[in-house]
Design a protein around this motif. Structure first.
Motif, PDB file in Angstrom:
ATOM      1  N   ASP A 269     -39.062  32.953 -22.057  1.00 46.84           N
ATOM      2  CA  ASP A 269     -40.291  33.240 -22.794  1.00 46.84           C
ATOM      3  C   ASP A 269     -40.678  32.007 -23.607  1.00 46.84           C
ATOM      4  OD1 ASP A 269     -42.460  34.362 -24.044  1.00 46.84           O
ATOM      5  OD2 ASP A 269     -41.295  35.721 -25.320  1.00 46.84           O
ATOM      6  N   GLU A 270     -41.453  31.134 -22.950  1.00 49.51           N
ATOM      7  CA  GLU A 270     -41.873  29.867 -23.566  1.00 49.51           C
ATOM      8  C   GLU A 270     -40.668  29.084 -24.095  1.00 49.51           C
ATOM      9  OE1 GLU A 270     -44.936  30.533 -26.452  1.00 49.51           O
ATOM     10  OE2 GLU A 270     -46.443  30.978 -24.929  1.00 49.51           O
ATOM     11  N   ASP A 271     -39.646  28.987 -23.255  1.00 51.05           N
ATOM     12  CA  ASP A 271     -38.452  28.221 -23.600  1.00 51.05           C
ATOM     13  C   ASP A 271     -38.631  26.765 -23.181  1.00 51.05           C
ATOM     14  OD1 ASP A 271     -37.260  30.529 -24.514  1.00 51.05           O
ATOM     15  OD2 ASP A 271     -36.202  30.926 -22.642  1.00 51.05           O
ATOM     16  N   THR A 272     -38.065  25.855 -23.942  1.00 52.57           N
ATOM     17  CA  THR A 272     -38.101  24.448 -23.565  1.00 52.57           C
ATOM     18  C   THR A 272     -37.246  24.246 -22.322  1.00 52.57           C
ATOM     19  OG1 THR A 272     -36.179  23.833 -24.896  1.00 52.57           O
ATOM     20  CG2 THR A 272     -38.342  23.808 -25.991  1.00 52.57           C
ATOM     21  N   PHE A 273     -37.468  23.120 -21.651  1.00 59.97           N
ATOM     22  CA  PHE A 273     -36.699  22.853 -20.437  1.00 59.97           C
ATOM     23  C   PHE A 273     -35.215  22.712 -20.770  1.00 59.97           C
ATOM     24  CE2 PHE A 273     -35.050  20.127 -17.022  1.00 59.97           C
ATOM     25  CZ  PHE A 273     -35.409  20.908 -15.933  1.00 59.97           C
ATOM     26  N   GLU A 274     -34.902  22.125 -21.921  1.00 66.12           N
ATOM     27  CA  GLU A 274     -33.506  21.998 -22.344  1.00 66.12           C
ATOM     28  C   GLU A 274     -32.859  23.376 -22.513  1.00 66.12           C
ATOM     29  OE1 GLU A 274     -36.031  20.478 -23.690  1.00 66.12           O
ATOM     30  OE2 GLU A 274     -35.630  18.311 -23.585  1.00 66.12           O
ATOM     31  N   GLU A 275     -33.597  24.341 -23.077  1.00 67.88           N
ATOM     32  CA  GLU A 275     -33.077  25.699 -23.250  1.00 67.88           C
ATOM     33  C   GLU A 275     -32.882  26.374 -21.898  1.00 67.88           C
ATOM     34  OE1 GLU A 275     -34.947  26.974 -27.578  1.00 67.88           O
ATOM     35  OE2 GLU A 275     -36.189  27.141 -25.782  1.00 67.88           O
ATOM     36  N   VAL A 276     -33.772  26.122 -20.962  1.00 67.10           N
ATOM     37  CA  VAL A 276     -33.645  26.692 -19.620  1.00 67.10           C
ATOM     38  C   VAL A 276     -32.370  26.183 -18.950  1.00 67.10           C
ATOM     39  CG1 VAL A 276     -34.644  26.711 -17.293  1.00 67.10           C
ATOM     40  CG2 VAL A 276     -36.113  27.071 -19.296  1.00 67.10           C
ATOM     41  N   TYR A 294     -39.395  13.744 -17.908  1.00 64.84           N
ATOM     42  CA  TYR A 294     -40.225  14.942 -17.808  1.00 64.84           C
ATOM     43  C   TYR A 294     -40.883  15.187 -19.167  1.00 64.84           C
ATOM     44  CZ  TYR A 294     -36.125  17.098 -19.992  1.00 64.84           C
ATOM     45  OH  TYR A 294     -35.094  17.388 -20.829  1.00 64.84           O
ATOM     46  N   ASP A 295     -41.914  16.008 -19.155  1.00 66.08           N
ATOM     47  CA  ASP A 295     -42.672  16.310 -20.369  1.00 66.08           C
ATOM     48  C   ASP A 295     -41.816  17.158 -21.301  1.00 66.08           C
ATOM     49  OD1 ASP A 295     -44.476  16.914 -22.331  1.00 66.08           O
ATOM     50  OD2 ASP A 295     -45.898  17.966 -21.032  1.00 66.08           O
ATOM     51  N   LYS A 296     -41.455  16.594 -22.454  1.00 65.07           N
ATOM     52  CA  LYS A 296     -40.607  17.311 -23.413  1.00 65.07           C
ATOM     53  C   LYS A 296     -41.300  18.541 -23.985  1.00 65.07           C
ATOM     54  CE  LYS A 296     -37.176  14.308 -23.335  1.00 65.07           C
ATOM     55  NZ  LYS A 296     -35.819  14.644 -22.882  1.00 65.07           N
ATOM     56  N   GLY A 297     -42.621  18.565 -23.920  1.00 66.77           N
ATOM     57  CA  GLY A 297     -43.355  19.694 -24.471  1.00 66.77           C
ATOM     58  C   GLY A 297     -43.568  20.821 -23.481  1.00 66.77           C
ATOM     59  N   PHE A 298     -43.032  20.652 -22.283  1.00 64.66           N
ATOM     60  CA  PHE A 298     -43.197  21.671 -21.245  1.00 64.66           C
ATOM     61  C   PHE A 298     -42.398  22.925 -21.599  1.00 64.66           C
ATOM     62  CE2 PHE A 298     -41.631  23.609 -17.274  1.00 64.66           C
ATOM     63  CZ  PHE A 298     -42.840  23.998 -16.723  1.00 64.66           C
ATOM     64  N   LEU A 299     -43.042  24.085 -21.533  1.00 66.54           N
ATOM     65  CA  LEU A 299     -42.387  25.357 -21.837  1.00 66.54           C
ATOM     66  C   LEU A 299     -42.352  26.232 -20.587  1.00 66.54           C
ATOM     67  CD1 LEU A 299     -44.023  26.165 -25.310  1.00 66.54           C
ATOM     68  CD2 LEU A 299     -41.828  25.051 -24.855  1.00 66.54           C
ATOM     69  N   CYS A 300     -41.255  26.935 -20.420  1.00 66.73           N
ATOM     70  CA  CYS A 300     -41.061  27.775 -19.230  1.00 66.73           C
ATOM     71  C   CYS A 300     -41.112  29.255 -19.607  1.00 66.73           C
ATOM     72  CB  CYS A 300     -39.720  27.478 -18.579  1.00 66.73           C
ATOM     73  SG  CYS A 300     -39.535  25.808 -17.952  1.00 66.73           S
ATOM     74  N   ASN A 315     -35.410  27.200  -6.952  1.00 69.73           N
ATOM     75  CA  ASN A 315     -36.538  26.968  -6.058  1.00 69.73           C
ATOM     76  C   ASN A 315     -37.854  27.256  -6.761  1.00 69.73           C
ATOM     77  OD1 ASN A 315     -37.796  26.387  -3.505  1.00 69.73           O
ATOM     78  ND2 ASN A 315     -38.024  28.598  -3.192  1.00 69.73           N
ATOM     79  N   ILE A 316     -37.917  28.371  -7.484  1.00 72.07           N
ATOM     80  CA  ILE A 316     -39.142  28.736  -8.211  1.00 72.07           C
ATOM     81  C   ILE A 316     -39.389  27.766  -9.368  1.00 72.07           C
ATOM     82  CG2 ILE A 316     -40.187  30.509  -9.676  1.00 72.07           C
ATOM     83  CD1 ILE A 316     -38.726  32.587  -7.942  1.00 72.07           C
ATOM     84  N   LEU A 317     -38.344  27.450 -10.132  1.00 74.64           N
ATOM     85  CA  LEU A 317     -38.501  26.536 -11.264  1.00 74.64           C
ATOM     86  C   LEU A 317     -38.911  25.134 -10.808  1.00 74.64           C
ATOM     87  CD1 LEU A 317     -35.445  27.506 -13.529  1.00 74.64           C
ATOM     88  CD2 LEU A 317     -37.870  27.995 -13.962  1.00 74.64           C
ATOM     89  N   SER A 318     -38.375  24.703  -9.673  1.00 74.42           N
ATOM     90  CA  SER A 318     -38.683  23.350  -9.197  1.00 74.42           C
ATOM     91  C   SER A 318     -40.169  23.191  -8.861  1.00 74.42           C
ATOM     92  CB  SER A 318     -37.827  23.018  -7.973  1.00 74.42           C
ATOM     93  OG  SER A 318     -38.163  23.844  -6.872  1.00 74.42           O
ATOM     94  N   HIS A 319     -40.769  24.242  -8.335  1.00 79.82           N
ATOM     95  CA  HIS A 319     -42.194  24.179  -8.010  1.00 79.82           C
ATOM     96  C   HIS A 319     -43.058  24.136  -9.277  1.00 79.82           C
ATOM     97  CE1 HIS A 319     -40.815  25.470  -3.973  1.00 79.82           C
ATOM     98  NE2 HIS A 319     -41.901  24.846  -3.557  1.00 79.82           N
ATOM     99  N   SER A 320     -42.650  24.871 -10.297  1.00 84.70           N
ATOM    100  CA  SER A 320     -43.459  24.906 -11.526  1.00 84.70           C
ATOM    101  C   SER A 320     -43.160  23.729 -12.446  1.00 84.70           C
ATOM    102  CB  SER A 320     -43.201  26.213 -12.286  1.00 84.70           C
ATOM    103  OG  SER A 320     -41.833  26.331 -12.633  1.00 84.70           O
ATOM    104  N   SER A 321     -41.969  23.153 -12.350  1.00 82.73           N
ATOM    105  CA  SER A 321     -41.583  22.071 -13.256  1.00 82.73           C
ATOM    106  C   SER A 321     -41.648  20.688 -12.621  1.00 82.73           C
ATOM    107  CB  SER A 321     -40.151  22.306 -13.774  1.00 82.73           C
ATOM    108  OG  SER A 321     -40.048  23.562 -14.400  1.00 82.73           O
TER     109      SER A 321
END
Length: 338
Positions: A269-276, A294-300, A315-321
């Motif tokens: 829920d709007e987690d940073t890539f590091e948290e993911v 990568y964009d540090k401000g990117f949220l997942c 696979n899903i994360l790679s397409h969105s990130s």
């Protein structure tokens, strides 16, 4: 445990002080006397298989324990032990009952003396831990339930029933058994959560800047350890702390989403890539390395099916990130292209 198991555990010295006291109180009651009388009669009349285990105890050794600790009981104890082992008539039952009562009473007294806890023993802790990739359900001595997430640990004292304090590292959901005389509290990375009978989730991983206490049922209070900030929660609320003087806030939360992890549902829920990345390492017990920028401000954000395979998640994360990945057993390499 039932009374037969309790009797055996008492004899073997496997009961806690509180459990032994409870057993002795029952044993000296009318109910206890009636129970033992009926079991003794079964042993004499029928040689009940259940009681064979008790009749096989070496009562000479048992009485020797008494004689070495209490003066004046050696001869009479030895005589009684022979009667217990050889007597076949119900006429011996009264003597046998008295002998066992005497044995349990004296051993019970000595048991209490031998198991008195020193100040150091009082602080002895019981630890329950999960490695990465594993979750578990734990029943505490008071009946409270703990659902422990991956890479998480709880600690509590042996005398938990009268000192209901838990230490948590990681994440856990607590269903607390109500006991007004003994409040329940959890220490978790700078916060203390206090409750009587309620259910709540705490997330307090060492490698995360956030500590979150979310309430699902009942009512709890949350306060900083050594700090002045505190607050009370009602169901659907959470207190979030980042360990700074300015960040101790209350928020509305979606209880269902907070507890997704209990059901094996991976949720961001709007987690940073590091948290993911940290979550994936805990969830699947893998080690992830990341190459490239990568964009540090990117949220997942996203919710995956229950017990989803890691390959599908990546696979899903790679397409969105925008990264490529390789899986080599428990080693995952993510690479962001320039």
């Amino acid at each position: 445990m039932d009374r037969e198991q309790q009797l055996k555990a008492f004899y073997q010295g496997n009961l806690s002080k509180e459990e032994a006291e409870d057993f002795l109180q029952w044993y000296h009651s009318k109910e206890g006397e009636a129970y033992m009388s009926s079991k003794l009669k079964e042993q004499w009349d029928q040689q009940d298989p259940v009681m064979e285990e008790y009749s096989s105890w070496d009562r000479e050794v048992l009485f020797k324990k008494i004689s070495t600790k209490k003066e004046g009981s050696n001869q009479s104890s030895s005589d009684q032990s022979i009667k217990l082992k050889t007597g076949k008539h119900w006429g011996f039952s009264i003597a046998a009952s008295l002998a066992i009562l005497f044995t349990v009473s004296i051993l019970g007294y000595q048991y209490m003396l031998d198991h008195q806890t020193s100040p150091i023993e009082t602080q002895a802790m019981i630890t329950k831990s999960n490695p990465a990739g594993q979750k578990s359900k734990i029943i505490l001595p008071d009946g409270s339930k703990v659902y422990l997430n991956a890479e998480s640990t709880i600690r509590y004292r042996k005398e938990f029933k009268t000192n209901r304090q838990v230490e948590l590292e990681g994440e856990a959901f607590f269903e607390v058994f109500s006991d007004k005389e003994h409040p329940f509290s959890v220490r978790s990375k700078g916060l203390v959560t206090k409750a009587l009978g309620t259910a709540f989730n705490i997330q307090a991983y060492k490698d995360s800047p956030l500590t979150e206490v979310a309430l699902t049922h009942g009512k709890v209070s949350v306060e900083e350890i050594g700090g002045a900030k505190s607050g009370e929660l009602i169901p659907g609320e959470a207190i979030i702390s980042e360990g700074t003087d300015s960040d101790f806030r209350k928020e509305k939360i979606d209880v269902e989403k907070v507890l997704y992890w209990k059901e094996g549902i991976l949720h961001f829920d709007e987690d940073t890539f590091e948290e993911v990345v940290r979550t994936l390492e805990r969830w699947y017990n893998v080690k992830i390395t990341v190459e490239g920028r990568y964009d540090k401000g990117f949220l997942c954000s996203g919710t995956f099916d229950k017990n989803e395979y890691l390959d599908n998640v990546l696979n899903i994360l790679s397409h969105s990130s925008g990264f490529e990945y390789q899986i080599n057993k428990r080693q995952i390499n993510m690479k962001f292209n320039p």
